[in-house]
Design a protein around this motif. Structure first.
Motif, PDB file in Angstrom:
ATOM      1  N   MET A   1      36.609  69.177 -14.387  1.00 33.49           N
ATOM      2  CA  MET A   1      37.320  69.134 -13.110  1.00 33.49           C
ATOM      3  C   MET A   1      38.072  67.818 -12.982  1.00 33.49           C
ATOM      4  SD  MET A   1      34.165  68.529 -10.420  1.00 33.49           S
ATOM      5  CE  MET A   1      33.003  69.605 -11.277  1.00 33.49           C
ATOM      6  N   SER A   2      39.188  67.877 -12.279  1.00 33.36           N
ATOM      7  CA  SER A   2      39.955  66.671 -11.987  1.00 33.36           C
ATOM      8  C   SER A   2      40.059  66.528 -10.474  1.00 33.36           C
ATOM      9  CB  SER A   2      41.347  66.746 -12.619  1.00 33.36           C
ATOM     10  OG  SER A   2      42.100  67.815 -12.049  1.00 33.36           O
ATOM     11  N   PHE A   3      40.237  65.275 -10.027  1.00 27.90           N
ATOM     12  CA  PHE A   3      40.309  65.014  -8.585  1.00 27.90           C
ATOM     13  C   PHE A   3      40.809  63.598  -8.364  1.00 27.90           C
ATOM     14  CE2 PHE A   3      36.050  64.249 -10.212  1.00 27.90           C
ATOM     15  CZ  PHE A   3      35.772  62.955  -9.786  1.00 27.90           C
ATOM     16  N   VAL A   4      41.112  63.302  -7.112  1.00 29.24           N
ATOM     17  CA  VAL A   4      41.463  61.947  -6.699  1.00 29.24           C
ATOM     18  C   VAL A   4      40.379  61.480  -5.733  1.00 29.24           C
ATOM     19  CG1 VAL A   4      43.135  60.490  -5.508  1.00 29.24           C
ATOM     20  CG2 VAL A   4      43.935  62.324  -7.018  1.00 29.24           C
ATOM     21  N   LEU A   5      39.718  60.399  -6.090  1.00 29.57           N
ATOM     22  CA  LEU A   5      38.613  59.878  -5.282  1.00 29.57           C
ATOM     23  C   LEU A   5      39.112  58.713  -4.444  1.00 29.57           C
ATOM     24  CD1 LEU A   5      35.564  60.024  -4.645  1.00 29.57           C
ATOM     25  CD2 LEU A   5      35.200  58.390  -6.514  1.00 29.57           C
ATOM     26  N   GLY A   6      38.874  58.784  -3.126  1.00 31.51           N
ATOM     27  CA  GLY A   6      39.312  57.737  -2.220  1.00 31.51           C
ATOM     28  C   GLY A   6      38.229  56.717  -1.945  1.00 31.51           C
ATOM     29  N   GLU A   7      38.632  55.559  -1.453  1.00 32.79           N
ATOM     30  CA  GLU A   7      37.635  54.539  -1.100  1.00 32.79           C
ATOM     31  C   GLU A   7      36.779  54.989   0.079  1.00 32.79           C
ATOM     32  OE1 GLU A   7      37.892  52.239   1.712  1.00 32.79           O
ATOM     33  OE2 GLU A   7      39.571  53.329   2.601  1.00 32.79           O
ATOM     34  N   ASP A   8      37.211  56.048   0.773  1.00 33.13           N
ATOM     35  CA  ASP A   8      36.396  56.664   1.810  1.00 33.13           C
ATOM     36  C   ASP A   8      35.453  57.716   1.241  1.00 33.13           C
ATOM     37  OD1 ASP A   8      38.313  58.501   1.068  1.00 33.13           O
ATOM     38  OD2 ASP A   8      39.241  58.675   3.046  1.00 33.13           O
ATOM     39  N   LEU A   9      35.442  57.868  -0.097  1.00 28.90           N
ATOM     40  CA  LEU A   9      34.630  58.837  -0.827  1.00 28.90           C
ATOM     41  C   LEU A   9      34.964  60.281  -0.457  1.00 28.90           C
ATOM     42  CD1 LEU A   9      31.146  57.082  -1.142  1.00 28.90           C
ATOM     43  CD2 LEU A   9      33.007  57.232  -2.804  1.00 28.90           C
ATOM     44  N   ILE A  10      36.177  60.507   0.016  1.00 20.20           N
ATOM     45  CA  ILE A  10      36.695  61.872   0.155  1.00 20.20           C
ATOM     46  C   ILE A  10      37.332  62.260  -1.174  1.00 20.20           C
ATOM     47  CG2 ILE A  10      38.437  63.311   1.284  1.00 20.20           C
ATOM     48  CD1 ILE A  10      37.949  61.758   3.845  1.00 20.20           C
ATOM     49  N   VAL A  11      36.977  63.440  -1.655  1.00 16.02           N
ATOM     50  CA  VAL A  11      37.522  63.955  -2.912  1.00 16.02           C
ATOM     51  C   VAL A  11      38.735  64.815  -2.573  1.00 16.02           C
ATOM     52  CG1 VAL A  11      37.074  65.408  -4.918  1.00 16.02           C
ATOM     53  CG2 VAL A  11      35.269  63.899  -4.035  1.00 16.02           C
ATOM     54  N   ARG A  12      39.895  64.419  -3.084  1.00  8.60           N
ATOM     55  CA  ARG A  12      41.143  65.129  -2.818  1.00  8.60           C
ATOM     56  C   ARG A  12      41.684  65.753  -4.103  1.00  8.60           C
ATOM     57  NH1 ARG A  12      40.871  60.432   0.219  1.00  8.60           N
ATOM     58  NH2 ARG A  12      41.353  60.636   2.444  1.00  8.60           N
ATOM     59  N   LYS A  13      42.516  66.771  -3.933  1.00  6.00           N
ATOM     60  CA  LYS A  13      43.199  67.417  -5.058  1.00  6.00           C
ATOM     61  C   LYS A  13      42.212  67.898  -6.121  1.00  6.00           C
ATOM     62  CE  LYS A  13      47.378  64.585  -4.498  1.00  6.00           C
ATOM     63  NZ  LYS A  13      48.349  63.707  -5.181  1.00  6.00           N
ATOM     64  N   LEU A  14      41.089  68.433  -5.675  1.00  6.85           N
ATOM     65  CA  LEU A  14      40.072  68.923  -6.612  1.00  6.85           C
ATOM     66  C   LEU A  14      40.605  70.146  -7.351  1.00  6.85           C
ATOM     67  CD1 LEU A  14      37.151  68.916  -7.718  1.00  6.85           C
ATOM     68  CD2 LEU A  14      36.531  70.333  -5.742  1.00  6.85           C
ATOM     69  N   LYS A  15      40.491  70.111  -8.667  1.00  6.49           N
ATOM     70  CA  LYS A  15      40.952  71.225  -9.482  1.00  6.49           C
ATOM     71  C   LYS A  15      39.960  71.462 -10.606  1.00  6.49           C
ATOM     72  CE  LYS A  15      44.787  72.850 -12.360  1.00  6.49           C
ATOM     73  NZ  LYS A  15      46.123  72.515 -12.942  1.00  6.49           N
ATOM     74  N   PHE A  16      39.473  72.696 -10.699  1.00  5.71           N
ATOM     75  CA  PHE A  16      38.593  73.056 -11.801  1.00  5.71           C
ATOM     76  C   PHE A  16      39.455  73.427 -13.004  1.00  5.71           C
ATOM     77  CE2 PHE A  16      36.030  73.607  -8.034  1.00  5.71           C
ATOM     78  CZ  PHE A  16      34.833  73.005  -8.418  1.00  5.71           C
ATOM     79  N   LEU A  17      39.121  72.860 -14.144  1.00  7.57           N
ATOM     80  CA  LEU A  17      39.932  73.039 -15.332  1.00  7.57           C
ATOM     81  C   LEU A  17      39.649  74.388 -15.986  1.00  7.57           C
ATOM     82  CD1 LEU A  17      39.736  69.389 -16.718  1.00  7.57           C
ATOM     83  CD2 LEU A  17      41.338  70.392 -15.077  1.00  7.57           C
ATOM     84  N   ASP A  18      40.474  74.731 -16.954  1.00  7.46           N
ATOM     85  CA  ASP A  18      40.429  76.079 -17.534  1.00  7.46           C
ATOM     86  C   ASP A  18      39.058  76.435 -18.075  1.00  7.46           C
ATOM     87  OD1 ASP A  18      43.049  76.424 -16.892  1.00  7.46           O
ATOM     88  OD2 ASP A  18      43.836  76.012 -18.909  1.00  7.46           O
ATOM     89  N   VAL A  19      38.343  75.458 -18.628  1.00  7.36           N
ATOM     90  CA  VAL A  19      37.041  75.760 -19.213  1.00  7.36           C
ATOM     91  C   VAL A  19      36.084  76.309 -18.158  1.00  7.36           C
ATOM     92  CG1 VAL A  19      36.188  73.389 -18.883  1.00  7.36           C
ATOM     93  CG2 VAL A  19      35.194  74.837 -20.667  1.00  7.36           C
ATOM     94  N   VAL A  20      36.212  75.850 -16.920  1.00  7.16           N
ATOM     95  CA  VAL A  20      35.362  76.343 -15.824  1.00  7.16           C
ATOM     96  C   VAL A  20      35.852  77.710 -15.350  1.00  7.16           C
ATOM     97  CG1 VAL A  20      34.556  75.900 -13.472  1.00  7.16           C
ATOM     98  CG2 VAL A  20      34.762  74.008 -15.102  1.00  7.16           C
ATOM     99  N   VAL A  21      37.151  77.827 -15.123  1.00 11.03           N
ATOM    100  CA  VAL A  21      37.707  79.091 -14.641  1.00 11.03           C
ATOM    101  C   VAL A  21      37.428  80.215 -15.634  1.00 11.03           C
ATOM    102  CG1 VAL A  21      39.823  80.268 -13.959  1.00 11.03           C
ATOM    103  CG2 VAL A  21      39.485  77.869 -13.337  1.00 11.03           C
ATOM    104  N   ASP A  22      37.488  79.917 -16.930  1.00 13.80           N
ATOM    105  CA  ASP A  22      37.228  80.947 -17.944  1.00 13.80           C
ATOM    106  C   ASP A  22      35.788  81.448 -17.883  1.00 13.80           C
ATOM    107  OD1 ASP A  22      39.821  80.727 -18.786  1.00 13.80           O
ATOM    108  OD2 ASP A  22      39.370  79.463 -20.528  1.00 13.80           O
ATOM    109  N   GLU A  23      34.863  80.591 -17.459  1.00 14.95           N
ATOM    110  CA  GLU A  23      33.460  81.012 -17.354  1.00 14.95           C
ATOM    111  C   GLU A  23      33.263  82.041 -16.253  1.00 14.95           C
ATOM    112  OE1 GLU A  23      31.013  77.590 -16.863  1.00 14.95           O
ATOM    113  OE2 GLU A  23      31.556  76.713 -18.812  1.00 14.95           O
ATOM    114  N   LEU A  24      34.162  82.023 -15.273  1.00 12.83           N
ATOM    115  CA  LEU A  24      34.046  82.985 -14.178  1.00 12.83           C
ATOM    116  C   LEU A  24      34.320  84.402 -14.653  1.00 12.83           C
ATOM    117  CD1 LEU A  24      33.576  83.336 -11.137  1.00 12.83           C
ATOM    118  CD2 LEU A  24      36.019  82.930 -10.790  1.00 12.83           C
ATOM    119  N   GLY A  25      35.260  84.551 -15.581  1.00 10.13           N
ATOM    120  CA  GLY A  25      35.582  85.880 -16.091  1.00 10.13           C
ATOM    121  C   GLY A  25      36.303  86.724 -15.062  1.00 10.13           C
ATOM    122  N   ASP A  26      36.596  87.968 -15.450  1.00 11.29           N
ATOM    123  CA  ASP A  26      37.318  88.868 -14.548  1.00 11.29           C
ATOM    124  C   ASP A  26      36.770  90.290 -14.602  1.00 11.29           C
ATOM    125  OD1 ASP A  26      38.096  89.538 -17.072  1.00 11.29           O
ATOM    126  OD2 ASP A  26      40.233  89.155 -16.779  1.00 11.29           O
TER     127      ASP A  26
END
Length: 305
Positions: free
Chosen positions: A241-266
């Motif tokens: 996963m990728s994200f932008v971490l703020g000094e307020d510890l809010i996680v922004r722009k969270l994105k699960f990468l393909d390896v995670v999405v592929d585990e979900l299947g269809d």
């Protein structure tokens, strides 16, 4: 169902036990349609499915998802003021007199009474889940105000919900600045491609925002040498996963990468099964990330309610 932002609160084991009541108490606080003279309503809506029969909670293991819905009338102040001005002008032209403050107030009330029932309605949804095992309230928002509004709805339904903001023992700004300046990243973390640096000496200090840039580059290092500190830092965790971490510890722009999405299947048989699988994957991935945030920044779980 994947969250895009994370605003976090913590709660104690005693509070976690009380959250077992969520499913039975939310029914009295279901979202109802906005009435003709109401500017807005809030309440709980089903996280999965629709209709009166759909459950207001979605549970997988120790995690329970809820969704707060709202209906808000869209009535811009400029529209009200224009109509009020038109009526005041009409009185001045037809009756040859000025409209006093008390009469203007009554005219404005008349305008609102006429326009509110005809205003468009905007619906919105705010998702959140509680992790009873680890004591996290996780909200899919980067807005502190929106998070507090959702927390207020949960407190109203439960009678009490003493979830508290994060209280880091390690200063996030100082720690992330050290990561960037010295490359002292914890295991599993890698730099992304954006950072926001500010001069902490004053509220009006210089700000440098870098996007799609090598964070190991000389330009970033020069800002650090000049005394700027990290206020937001792009990161990748375990290449999942990728994200932008703020000094307020809010996680922004969270994105699960393909390896995670592929585990979900269809190959899920229906929408309910897909929702279960997605929520299970989401909470398992975030359990690992939040555990590391707790470790890196020292985010104690309250011991008592």
């Amino acid at each position: 169902m994947f969250f895009r932002n994370l605003t976090l609160f913590r709660f104690s084991p005693a509070v976690a036990d009380d959250l077992n009541r969520l499913d039975e108490v939310l029914g009295e606080y279901r979202l109802r349609p906005c009435g003709p003279m109401e500017m807005g309503t809030k309440g709980f809506v089903p996280p999965v499915g629709r209709g009166e029969e759909a459950a207001l909670t979605h549970v997988v293991h120790a995690c329970t998802m809820v969704t707060v819905g709202s209906e808000d009338k869209l009535l811009p102040g400029a529209v009200v003021n224009d109509e009020l001005h038109r009526r005041v002008q009409k009185i001045a032209e037809e009756e040859g007199r000025k409209v006093g403050g008390r009469e203007r107030k009554r005219l404005k009330e008349d305008v609102l009474n006429e326009l509110v029932p005809r205003a468009f309605i905007r619906s919105s949804r705010q998702r959140a889940y509680v992790d009873k095992k680890n004591g996290w309230l996780v909200l899919d928002t980067s807005s502190r105000k929106s998070a507090e509004n959702t927390l207020t709805q949960m407190r109203e339904a439960l009678g009490s919900f003493p979830a508290v903001p994060l209280a880091p023992e390690e200063g996030p700004r100082v720690l992330m600045t050290d990561w960037l300046a010295n490359g002292n990243l914890p295991a599993g973390l890698a730099f992304g491609d954006e950072v926001e640096l500010r001069d902490p000496a004053s509220a009006t200090g210089a700000i440098a925002k870098c996007r799609r840039q090598d964070l190991d580059g000389e330009e970033v290092k020069e800002h650090l040498r000049n005394g700027k500190q990290v206020f937001q830092l792009g990161l990748t965790f375990d290449e999942r996963m990728s994200f932008v971490l703020g000094e307020d510890l809010i996680v922004r722009k969270l994105k699960f990468l393909d390896v995670v999405v592929d585990e979900l299947g269809d190959s899920h048989p229906d929408a309910a099964a897909e929702a279960d699988a997605t929520f299970a994957l989401l909470t398992l991935e975030l359990e690992r990330l939040l555990g590391k945030l707790e470790e890196w920044f020292g985010l104690p779980r309250p011991a008592e309610a």
